[in-house]
Motif scaffolding. Sequence first.
Motif, PDB file in Angstrom:
ATOM      1  N   ALA A  54       0.863  -1.179   0.000  1.00  0.00           N
ATOM      2  CA  ALA A  54       0.000   0.000   0.000  1.00  0.00           C
ATOM      3  C   ALA A  54       0.899   1.228   0.000  1.00  0.00           C
ATOM      4  CB  ALA A  54      -0.907  -0.002   1.228  1.00  0.00           C
ATOM      5  N   ALA A  55       0.720   2.116  -0.962  1.00  0.00           N
ATOM      6  CA  ALA A  55       1.637   3.247  -1.096  1.00  0.00           C
ATOM      7  C   ALA A  55       0.871   4.528  -1.394  1.00  0.00           C
ATOM      8  CB  ALA A  55       2.659   2.984  -2.198  1.00  0.00           C
ATOM      9  N   ILE A  56       1.310   5.614  -0.757  1.00  0.00           N
ATOM     10  CA  ILE A  56       0.728   6.931  -0.981  1.00  0.00           C
ATOM     11  C   ILE A  56       1.857   7.940  -1.157  1.00  0.00           C
ATOM     12  CG2 ILE A  56      -1.391   6.476   0.334  1.00  0.00           C
ATOM     13  CD1 ILE A  56      -0.174   8.006   2.683  1.00  0.00           C
ATOM     14  N   VAL A  57       1.524   9.081  -1.741  1.00  0.00           N
ATOM     15  CA  VAL A  57       2.434  10.219  -1.787  1.00  0.00           C
ATOM     16  C   VAL A  57       1.775  11.352  -1.019  1.00  0.00           C
ATOM     17  CG1 VAL A  57       3.663  11.881  -3.231  1.00  0.00           C
ATOM     18  CG2 VAL A  57       3.323   9.541  -4.048  1.00  0.00           C
ATOM     19  N   VAL A  58       2.520  11.953  -0.098  1.00  0.00           N
ATOM     20  CA  VAL A  58       1.986  13.082   0.660  1.00  0.00           C
ATOM     21  C   VAL A  58       2.820  14.326   0.375  1.00  0.00           C
ATOM     22  CG1 VAL A  58       1.001  11.664   2.496  1.00  0.00           C
ATOM     23  CG2 VAL A  58       3.348  12.499   2.720  1.00  0.00           C
ATOM     24  N   SER A  59       2.155  15.463   0.413  1.00  0.00           N
ATOM     25  CA  SER A  59       2.845  16.738   0.229  1.00  0.00           C
ATOM     26  C   SER A  59       3.533  17.137   1.522  1.00  0.00           C
ATOM     27  CB  SER A  59       1.838  17.812  -0.188  1.00  0.00           C
ATOM     28  OG  SER A  59       0.998  18.148   0.915  1.00  0.00           O
ATOM     29  N   ALA A  60       4.165  18.304   1.504  1.00  0.00           N
ATOM     30  CA  ALA A  60       4.850  18.795   2.702  1.00  0.00           C
ATOM     31  C   ALA A  60       3.889  19.056   3.847  1.00  0.00           C
ATOM     32  CB  ALA A  60       5.636  20.065   2.376  1.00  0.00           C
ATOM     33  N   THR A  61       2.585  19.208   3.545  1.00  0.00           N
ATOM     34  CA  THR A  61       1.581  19.439   4.585  1.00  0.00           C
ATOM     35  C   THR A  61       0.726  18.205   4.849  1.00  0.00           C
ATOM     36  OG1 THR A  61       0.035  20.337   2.955  1.00  0.00           O
ATOM     37  CG2 THR A  61       1.458  21.913   4.112  1.00  0.00           C
ATOM     38  N   TYR A  62       1.191  17.032   4.409  1.00  0.00           N
ATOM     39  CA  TYR A  62       0.518  15.751   4.644  1.00  0.00           C
ATOM     40  C   TYR A  62      -0.802  15.624   3.878  1.00  0.00           C
ATOM     41  CZ  TYR A  62       3.754  14.073   8.189  1.00  0.00           C
ATOM     42  OH  TYR A  62       4.874  13.624   8.842  1.00  0.00           O
ATOM     43  N   GLU A  63      -0.938  16.314   2.774  1.00  0.00           N
ATOM     44  CA  GLU A  63      -2.082  16.053   1.909  1.00  0.00           C
ATOM     45  C   GLU A  63      -1.756  14.837   1.045  1.00  0.00           C
ATOM     46  OE1 GLU A  63      -4.535  17.940  -1.877  1.00  0.00           O
ATOM     47  OE2 GLU A  63      -3.264  19.247  -0.656  1.00  0.00           O
ATOM     48  N   VAL A  64      -2.673  13.870   1.009  1.00  0.00           N
ATOM     49  CA  VAL A  64      -2.473  12.695   0.159  1.00  0.00           C
ATOM     50  C   VAL A  64      -2.752  13.115  -1.281  1.00  0.00           C
ATOM     51  CG1 VAL A  64      -3.210  10.331  -0.352  1.00  0.00           C
ATOM     52  CG2 VAL A  64      -3.132  11.138   2.019  1.00  0.00           C
ATOM     53  N   ILE A  65      -1.709  13.098  -2.123  1.00  0.00           N
ATOM     54  CA  ILE A  65      -1.843  13.605  -3.487  1.00  0.00           C
ATOM     55  C   ILE A  65      -1.713  12.503  -4.536  1.00  0.00           C
ATOM     56  CG2 ILE A  65      -1.186  15.982  -2.991  1.00  0.00           C
ATOM     57  CD1 ILE A  65       1.673  15.340  -3.641  1.00  0.00           C
ATOM     58  N   VAL A 116     -10.725  -6.865   7.474  1.00  0.00           N
ATOM     59  CA  VAL A 116      -9.780  -7.984   7.638  1.00  0.00           C
ATOM     60  C   VAL A 116      -9.112  -8.004   9.006  1.00  0.00           C
ATOM     61  CG1 VAL A 116      -9.346  -8.062   5.167  1.00  0.00           C
ATOM     62  CG2 VAL A 116      -7.854  -6.688   6.628  1.00  0.00           C
ATOM     63  N   GLY A 117      -9.411  -7.042   9.857  1.00  0.00           N
ATOM     64  CA  GLY A 117      -8.859  -7.035  11.197  1.00  0.00           C
ATOM     65  C   GLY A 117      -7.469  -6.419  11.276  1.00  0.00           C
ATOM     66  N   PRO A 118      -6.710  -6.722  12.347  1.00  0.00           N
ATOM     67  CA  PRO A 118      -5.396  -6.096  12.546  1.00  0.00           C
ATOM     68  C   PRO A 118      -4.399  -6.483  11.454  1.00  0.00           C
ATOM     69  CG  PRO A 118      -6.205  -7.105  14.572  1.00  0.00           C
ATOM     70  CD  PRO A 118      -7.095  -7.588  13.470  1.00  0.00           C
ATOM     71  N   LEU A 119      -3.649  -5.475  10.994  1.00  0.00           N
ATOM     72  CA  LEU A 119      -2.616  -5.671   9.974  1.00  0.00           C
ATOM     73  C   LEU A 119      -1.326  -5.030  10.467  1.00  0.00           C
ATOM     74  CD1 LEU A 119      -4.986  -4.758   7.172  1.00  0.00           C
ATOM     75  CD2 LEU A 119      -3.238  -6.393   6.615  1.00  0.00           C
ATOM     76  N   ALA A 120      -0.319  -5.827  10.763  1.00  0.00           N
ATOM     77  CA  ALA A 120       0.987  -5.294  11.155  1.00  0.00           C
ATOM     78  C   ALA A 120       1.809  -5.059   9.887  1.00  0.00           C
ATOM     79  CB  ALA A 120       1.707  -6.269  12.075  1.00  0.00           C
ATOM     80  N   VAL A 121       2.260  -3.838   9.689  1.00  0.00           N
ATOM     81  CA  VAL A 121       2.982  -3.497   8.458  1.00  0.00           C
ATOM     82  C   VAL A 121       4.279  -2.767   8.785  1.00  0.00           C
ATOM     83  CG1 VAL A 121       0.917  -3.384   7.017  1.00  0.00           C
ATOM     84  CG2 VAL A 121       1.693  -1.332   8.228  1.00  0.00           C
ATOM     85  N   ASN A 122       5.234  -2.922   7.878  1.00  0.00           N
ATOM     86  CA  ASN A 122       6.445  -2.119   7.906  1.00  0.00           C
ATOM     87  C   ASN A 122       6.164  -0.814   7.175  1.00  0.00           C
ATOM     88  OD1 ASN A 122       8.009  -4.351   9.033  1.00  0.00           O
ATOM     89  ND2 ASN A 122       7.821  -5.262   6.997  1.00  0.00           N
ATOM     90  N   CYS A 123       6.714   0.272   7.677  1.00  0.00           N
ATOM     91  CA  CYS A 123       6.478   1.590   7.093  1.00  0.00           C
ATOM     92  C   CYS A 123       7.809   2.188   6.643  1.00  0.00           C
ATOM     93  CB  CYS A 123       5.803   2.506   8.116  1.00  0.00           C
ATOM     94  SG  CYS A 123       5.529   4.182   7.532  1.00  0.00           S
ATOM     95  N   ASP A 124       7.944   2.375   5.347  1.00  0.00           N
ATOM     96  CA  ASP A 124       9.145   2.984   4.791  1.00  0.00           C
ATOM     97  C   ASP A 124       8.768   4.270   4.075  1.00  0.00           C
ATOM     98  OD1 ASP A 124      11.385   0.941   5.206  1.00  0.00           O
ATOM     99  OD2 ASP A 124       9.787  -0.291   4.348  1.00  0.00           O
ATOM    100  N   VAL A 125       9.602   5.292   4.243  1.00  0.00           N
ATOM    101  CA  VAL A 125       9.335   6.609   3.679  1.00  0.00           C
ATOM    102  C   VAL A 125      10.489   7.005   2.766  1.00  0.00           C
ATOM    103  CG1 VAL A 125       8.870   9.038   4.170  1.00  0.00           C
ATOM    104  CG2 VAL A 125       8.007   7.265   5.716  1.00  0.00           C
ATOM    105  N   LEU A 126      10.159   7.351   1.527  1.00  0.00           N
ATOM    106  CA  LEU A 126      11.145   7.812   0.554  1.00  0.00           C
ATOM    107  C   LEU A 126      10.907   9.291   0.287  1.00  0.00           C
ATOM    108  CD1 LEU A 126      10.828   4.853  -2.009  1.00  0.00           C
ATOM    109  CD2 LEU A 126      12.303   4.996   0.014  1.00  0.00           C
ATOM    110  N   ASP A 127      11.940  10.083   0.437  1.00  0.00           N
ATOM    111  CA  ASP A 127      11.826  11.523   0.208  1.00  0.00           C
ATOM    112  C   ASP A 127      12.016  11.858  -1.268  1.00  0.00           C
ATOM    113  OD1 ASP A 127      11.383  12.364   2.849  1.00  0.00           O
ATOM    114  OD2 ASP A 127      13.512  12.226   3.299  1.00  0.00           O
ATOM    115  N   ILE A 128      11.113  12.691  -1.801  1.00  0.00           N
ATOM    116  CA  ILE A 128      11.271  13.263  -3.138  1.00  0.00           C
ATOM    117  C   ILE A 128      11.685  14.710  -2.901  1.00  0.00           C
ATOM    118  CG2 ILE A 128      10.185  13.650  -5.389  1.00  0.00           C
ATOM    119  CD1 ILE A 128       8.040  11.641  -4.593  1.00  0.00           C
TER     120      ILE A 128
END
Length: 283
Positions: free
Chosen positions: A117-128, A234-246
């Motif tokens: 699952a992947a999203i891109v957020v702006s500098a103000t945390y808007e999902v774009i 689907v209930g609880p989902l344990a995920v790894n969270c990685d952040v890549l800076d653009i």
Amino acid sequence: MDRRELADFLRGRRERISPSDVGLPAGPRRRTPGLRREEVAQLAYISTEYYTRLEQARGPHPSREVLAQLARALRLSDAERDHLHHLAGTPPGPPSGPSREVRQSIVDLLHRLPQAAAIVVSATYEVIAWNDLAAALMEDFSAVPRHERNLVRRTFLEPYRSGRRLYSVSDADEFARTAAQHLRAAAARYPDDPEVQALIDELLAGSEEFARLWATHEVAARPTLCKTFDHPVVGPLAVNCDVLDITDRDQRVVIYTATPGTPSEEALRLLSVIGTQRLDVPG
């Protein structure tokens, strides 16, 4: 200032944007391709009369602030923003606000990650930008107005939608602190951007928690590498969270993956099939 070229450029950029691109309803009687003039004016925080005069090649010389607002409203790329400034007879300067234009290569990347699952957020945390699995895990961002796609606003001003804070993620309180710190840093980078200031004013007025965190003046934050979503289907989902800076766009790609062979991986696979259907709601 080349009024005729400016008018043609504005009209062409307006007609290529669909209402859904900016969180507006299409409406049953839309005859104009793309956005209406009044919609662009609303998004750019200028009057419809002023914008109409620009498109009719009879408008006054627009200020840098107006050009920045038009560039944001029309979702111009960096090259298009510079071209807009040149047509208006005003050399381009650094962007006054966070970029919302996502490079096509990044959009393609999101959709090449079918098991993440992947999203891109702006500098103000808007999902774009987002992929299908992110919409299934968090929410269908295409179904909500742009105003409601901001994760900071959702965290502090709508903390318990359906009894859940920010998608029932395990680090919601820690994210609140991190988001406040990142927003303070963004405010320093974009001191003249009206949307950034409006967001901060709204949060200060509507959330005592945000006001308390804002008053600490902290700007450093430790990333959360693992978190759990309590998904209603689907209930609880344990995920790894990685952040890549653009860095050139001041944006972040946030990628959620499950450890192979775990129940959470199976749950993510199930979500990729279910999509945004709400199987927990009686038909």
